[in-house]
Enzyme design. Sequence first.
Site, PDB file in Angstrom:
ATOM      1  N   HIS A  33      66.780  12.980  68.131  1.00 51.85           N
ATOM      2  CA  HIS A  33      66.835  11.506  68.360  1.00 51.85           C
ATOM      3  C   HIS A  33      66.298  10.853  67.283  1.00 51.85           C
ATOM      4  O   HIS A  33      66.752   9.719  66.736  1.00 51.85           O
ATOM      5  CB  HIS A  33      66.016  11.261  69.731  1.00 51.85           C
ATOM      6  N   HIS A  93      59.185  15.588  73.610  1.00 53.06           N
ATOM      7  CA  HIS A  93      58.712  16.225  72.491  1.00 53.06           C
ATOM      8  C   HIS A  93      57.238  16.254  72.344  1.00 53.06           C
ATOM      9  O   HIS A  93      56.635  15.475  72.944  1.00 53.06           O
ATOM     10  CB  HIS A  93      59.445  15.552  71.199  1.00 53.06           C
ATOM     11  N   ASP A 100      56.723  16.694  66.594  1.00 48.63           N
ATOM     12  CA  ASP A 100      58.032  16.708  66.300  1.00 48.63           C
ATOM     13  C   ASP A 100      58.465  15.248  66.038  1.00 48.63           C
ATOM     14  O   ASP A 100      59.485  15.038  65.118  1.00 48.63           O
ATOM     15  CB  ASP A 100      58.924  17.076  67.721  1.00 48.63           C
TER      16      ASP A 100
END
Length: 309
Positions: free
Chosen positions: A180, A221, A225
């Site tokens: 994302h 996450h 990350d």
Amino acid sequence: MSFYIGREASKLWKRICAETSTEVKLLFENWKYLLGGLICQYIHGLAAHGVHYFHRPGPILQDVGYYLLPELGIERAYISETVFTFIFASFVLWTFHPFIFKNKKIYTVLLWCRVLAFLFGCQILRIITFYSTQLPGPNYHCREGSKFATLPLPENILEVFVIIPRGVLYGCGDLIFSSHMIFSLVFVRTYQKYGTRRFIKQCAWLTVVVQSLLIIASRKHYTVDVVVAWYTVNLVVYFIDHKLPELPDRSSAAMLLPVSKDSRTKEENHKLLNGNSVDPADWRSRNQTNGKGQELSNVTHTDAATNGV
């Protein structure tokens, strides 16, 4: 009023047609790059699906972001996805604005060739990273006891190469680094360079920061990350952007127009592509004025030559 609306609608239609003819020409010249970029997106999706077979749920790792940010909970996990969808949809719509608006700085086809190159450069590093080490997923569907935490071995080859929507929504194991954040940062950096509204640029960066916090708060996450995505994506985009040729200036749009025998049509198309609307009456009057001026100049030169003789 109706005449004005009709005239503006006519100008808009001419602008769309002129832009479409130019973009189609660019599409025929660059379709291999676009197709390659889309294939790379499929490869990335295939890799993310494949690593799910290796995922093993376990205790959630210690994370500074989890201590600092309260957990949103599974019932509010949609908030981060809503923000990401807004960023994604806004960028896609903006890339097609040259078809509608007068002020334009980009060619849609060439911009997407560049964006797909940025995305795949980041995604290659992401694939290498999450296949190197599989961390226990912090998301709710990746935890112990969830039926989606592990995948049974595939019964046939189609299960490996066919990506289904449920697999995208309930994937596990593809953690470092956030996909994302790759899309969001690539889109925002692209608008930062080719966009024209300073306020929108500032809002875009603020939205990405908010999305980063929401991803961690939603436990989709680990903090690492998101942090790794921030510096990796920016470095990759900076490097690739300097290696690729710069996008052409829209002031040279006439070079990309289809050849037309009608000089008036070429003049209108050129101005439409460069953000200037053309009124046929104004164009005709300017042409007549220029013609009369040229005739007067010719008569003056003839008289001067006669007097000289």
